[in-house]
Design a protein around this motif. Sequence first.
Motif, mmCIF file in Angstrom:
data_model
loop_
_atom_site.group_PDB
_atom_site.id
_atom_site.type_symbol
_atom_site.label_atom_id
_atom_site.label_comp_id
_atom_site.label_asym_id
_atom_site.label_seq_id
_atom_site.Cartn_x
_atom_site.Cartn_y
_atom_site.Cartn_z
ATOM 1 N N THR A 181 0.826 -1.206 0.000
ATOM 2 C CA THR A 181 0.000 0.000 0.000
ATOM 3 C C THR A 181 0.864 1.262 0.000
ATOM 4 O O THR A 181 2.086 1.206 0.137
ATOM 5 N N TYR A 182 0.184 2.374 -0.137
ATOM 6 C CA TYR A 182 0.832 3.694 -0.106
ATOM 7 C C TYR A 182 1.377 3.944 1.297
ATOM 8 O O TYR A 182 0.647 3.874 2.282
ATOM 9 N N ASN A 183 2.687 4.254 1.395
ATOM 10 C CA ASN A 183 3.309 4.448 2.701
ATOM 11 C C ASN A 183 4.361 5.546 2.590
ATOM 12 O O ASN A 183 5.428 5.354 2.012
ATOM 13 N N VAL A 184 4.027 6.696 3.165
ATOM 14 C CA VAL A 184 4.944 7.845 3.083
ATOM 15 C C VAL A 184 6.208 7.592 3.886
ATOM 16 O O VAL A 184 7.308 7.965 3.460
ATOM 17 N N ASN A 185 6.092 6.962 5.028
ATOM 18 C CA ASN A 185 7.261 6.735 5.887
ATOM 19 C C ASN A 185 8.307 5.865 5.199
ATOM 20 O O ASN A 185 9.513 6.042 5.415
ATOM 21 N N GLU A 186 7.855 4.914 4.396
ATOM 22 C CA GLU A 186 8.790 4.040 3.690
ATOM 23 C C GLU A 186 9.098 4.558 2.286
ATOM 24 O O GLU A 186 9.728 3.861 1.487
ATOM 25 N N ARG A 187 8.645 5.766 1.975
ATOM 26 C CA ARG A 187 8.859 6.394 0.674
ATOM 27 C C ARG A 187 8.308 5.521 -0.455
ATOM 28 O O ARG A 187 8.866 5.468 -1.560
ATOM 29 N N HIS A 188 7.215 4.839 -0.157
ATOM 30 C CA HIS A 188 6.534 4.049 -1.180
ATOM 31 C C HIS A 188 5.265 4.794 -1.564
ATOM 32 O O HIS A 188 4.200 4.633 -0.958
ATOM 33 N N TYR A 189 5.378 5.644 -2.599
ATOM 34 C CA TYR A 189 4.282 6.526 -2.984
ATOM 35 C C TYR A 189 3.400 5.867 -4.038
ATOM 36 O O TYR A 189 3.065 6.484 -5.057
ATOM 37 N N ALA A 190 3.012 4.625 -3.812
ATOM 38 C CA ALA A 190 2.277 3.897 -4.841
ATOM 39 C C ALA A 190 1.470 2.773 -4.232
ATOM 40 O O ALA A 190 1.573 2.465 -3.038
ATOM 41 N N ILE A 191 0.660 2.169 -5.107
ATOM 42 C CA ILE A 191 -0.056 0.937 -4.783
ATOM 43 C C ILE A 191 0.504 -0.147 -5.688
ATOM 44 O O ILE A 191 0.569 0.031 -6.915
ATOM 45 N N ASP A 192 0.901 -1.282 -5.123
ATOM 46 C CA ASP A 192 1.379 -2.421 -5.909
ATOM 47 C C ASP A 192 0.240 -3.429 -6.042
ATOM 48 O O ASP A 192 -0.320 -3.890 -5.036
ATOM 49 N N ILE A 193 -0.095 -3.795 -7.273
ATOM 50 C CA ILE A 193 -1.174 -4.744 -7.540
ATOM 51 C C ILE A 193 -0.587 -5.962 -8.240
ATOM 52 O O ILE A 193 -0.024 -5.850 -9.338
ATOM 53 N N ALA A 194 -0.699 -7.109 -7.607
ATOM 54 C CA ALA A 194 -0.176 -8.346 -8.191
ATOM 55 C C ALA A 194 -1.131 -8.835 -9.280
ATOM 56 O O ALA A 194 -2.341 -8.979 -9.057
ATOM 57 N N VAL A 195 -0.580 -9.084 -10.463
ATOM 58 C CA VAL A 195 -1.360 -9.572 -11.596
ATOM 59 C C VAL A 195 -0.506 -10.559 -12.376
ATOM 60 O O VAL A 195 0.727 -10.548 -12.280
ATOM 61 N N PRO A 196 -1.123 -11.443 -13.171
ATOM 62 C CA PRO A 196 -0.337 -12.357 -14.008
ATOM 63 C C PRO A 196 0.490 -11.576 -15.037
ATOM 64 O O PRO A 196 0.126 -10.484 -15.460
ATOM 65 N N LYS A 197 1.597 -12.161 -15.444
ATOM 66 C CA LYS A 197 2.465 -11.541 -16.430
ATOM 67 C C LYS A 197 1.700 -11.313 -17.744
ATOM 68 O O LYS A 197 0.864 -12.120 -18.125
ATOM 69 N N ASP A 198 1.991 -10.227 -18.383
ATOM 70 C CA ASP A 198 1.384 -9.803 -19.659
ATOM 71 C C ASP A 198 -0.080 -9.403 -19.533
ATOM 72 O O ASP A 198 -0.792 -9.311 -20.544
ATOM 73 N N THR A 199 -0.544 -9.145 -18.306
ATOM 74 C CA THR A 199 -1.893 -8.603 -18.134
ATOM 75 C C THR A 199 -1.949 -7.194 -18.730
ATOM 76 O O THR A 199 -1.049 -6.391 -18.483
ATOM 77 N N PRO A 200 -2.971 -6.875 -19.513
ATOM 78 C CA PRO A 200 -3.053 -5.520 -20.096
ATOM 79 C C PRO A 200 -3.170 -4.447 -19.014
ATOM 80 O O PRO A 200 -3.970 -4.569 -18.090
ATOM 81 N N ILE A 201 -2.358 -3.428 -19.125
ATOM 82 C CA ILE A 201 -2.422 -2.273 -18.229
ATOM 83 C C ILE A 201 -3.172 -1.173 -18.979
ATOM 84 O O ILE A 201 -2.796 -0.811 -20.090
ATOM 85 N N LYS A 202 -4.211 -0.627 -18.360
ATOM 86 C CA LYS A 202 -5.065 0.356 -19.012
ATOM 87 C C LYS A 202 -4.866 1.745 -18.400
ATOM 88 O O LYS A 202 -4.493 1.878 -17.234
ATOM 89 N N ALA A 203 -5.136 2.760 -19.203
ATOM 90 C CA ALA A 203 -5.020 4.146 -18.740
ATOM 91 C C ALA A 203 -6.122 4.428 -17.727
ATOM 92 O O ALA A 203 -7.286 4.110 -17.954
ATOM 93 N N ALA A 204 -5.746 5.023 -16.602
ATOM 94 C CA ALA A 204 -6.727 5.331 -15.567
ATOM 95 C C ALA A 204 -7.664 6.449 -15.983
ATOM 96 O O ALA A 204 -8.755 6.589 -15.426
ATOM 97 N N ALA A 205 -7.237 7.251 -16.969
ATOM 98 C CA ALA A 205 -8.068 8.343 -17.492
ATOM 99 C C ALA A 205 -7.482 8.785 -18.822
ATOM 100 O O ALA A 205 -6.355 8.417 -19.167
ATOM 101 N N ALA A 206 -8.231 9.530 -19.558
ATOM 102 C CA ALA A 206 -7.728 10.056 -20.825
ATOM 103 C C ALA A 206 -6.596 11.045 -20.566
ATOM 104 O O ALA A 206 -6.627 11.791 -19.581
ATOM 105 N N GLY A 207 -5.595 11.029 -21.436
ATOM 106 C CA GLY A 207 -4.471 11.939 -21.243
ATOM 107 C C GLY A 207 -3.443 11.810 -22.351
ATOM 108 O O GLY A 207 -3.708 11.246 -23.415
ATOM 109 N N THR A 208 -2.252 12.328 -22.071
ATOM 110 C CA THR A 208 -1.142 12.336 -23.019
ATOM 111 C C THR A 208 0.052 11.629 -22.406
ATOM 112 O O THR A 208 0.358 11.830 -21.233
ATOM 113 N N VAL A 209 0.714 10.812 -23.204
ATOM 114 C CA VAL A 209 1.922 10.126 -22.742
ATOM 115 C C VAL A 209 3.071 11.130 -22.741
ATOM 116 O O VAL A 209 3.449 11.660 -23.782
#
Length: 289
Positions: A181-209
Amino acid sequence: MAKKKKEPKRITKKLLNKYRLVILNEDTFEERISFKLTRLNVFVLVMITSIVLISCTTILIAFTPLREYIPGYSSTSLNQKATRLVSTADSLENVLSINQKYYSSIKKVLTGDVKTVEFDIDSAVQSQKINPEEVDLSPSEQDMQLREEVSREDKYSLFESEKSSTDFSLFPPVKGSVTDTYNVNERHYAIDIAVPKDTPIKAAAAGTVIFAEWTSATGHVIILEHGNSLLTVYKHNASLTKQQGELVKAGEVIATAGSTGELSTGPHLHFELWRDGYPTDPSKFIDFE
């Protein structure tokens, strides 16, 4: 003494002696034009002519473009070009300053080198509160319609506030088990989600790369800009399907899950959410499971 008196009279007489200037026809000796002159008249005429010529030359030099052809004077076109260059340089300096701040923000996203600043909806709403005594709080008909519409929107709206009518919802890039999970004290500014390899990653919203590269620590990384100073970051991907500068729609596949980079311990998605150059907890706005 007599000689001294005679000399001024002699000079005066010479100046006032009258002469006749005649222009003749060379073949017939016919008189065409004649002038009666004295040395004093000739002197005065020469002086007046000289003053007029000097005055005209000065006016031409000072007030007309002809001065460009006189050595020592700069060209008007060069001055105009210099002025445009100064204006352009000033504009470029402002753009460079803005881009520098922008790239600095992107650098913080990639390195995680940020100050400990916790951002959430409550703090955003609190900072935007105003004194009710200074404002007419009577809701208009349009305001009532807007509130009803907003109340029906997704509960994960990132920009939900009483002052803004902006509706911007984030969607889960993948569905899976949250392993870290997100943890500021450990400088982990993210959420890690375990998924099978080659699972499609989708854009969370419309935007520009704005970034799509390989890094040794986090493998294939892609960063999307969604406007409103909002960035989403996707790390440790097996491969990327989008390149820098491309536009993406919400839910469009931008990468495939993997375990690339030195900091990865297994197939998963490392997902970060940044606002105004600071990280925030994605789980407050997105349901990953």
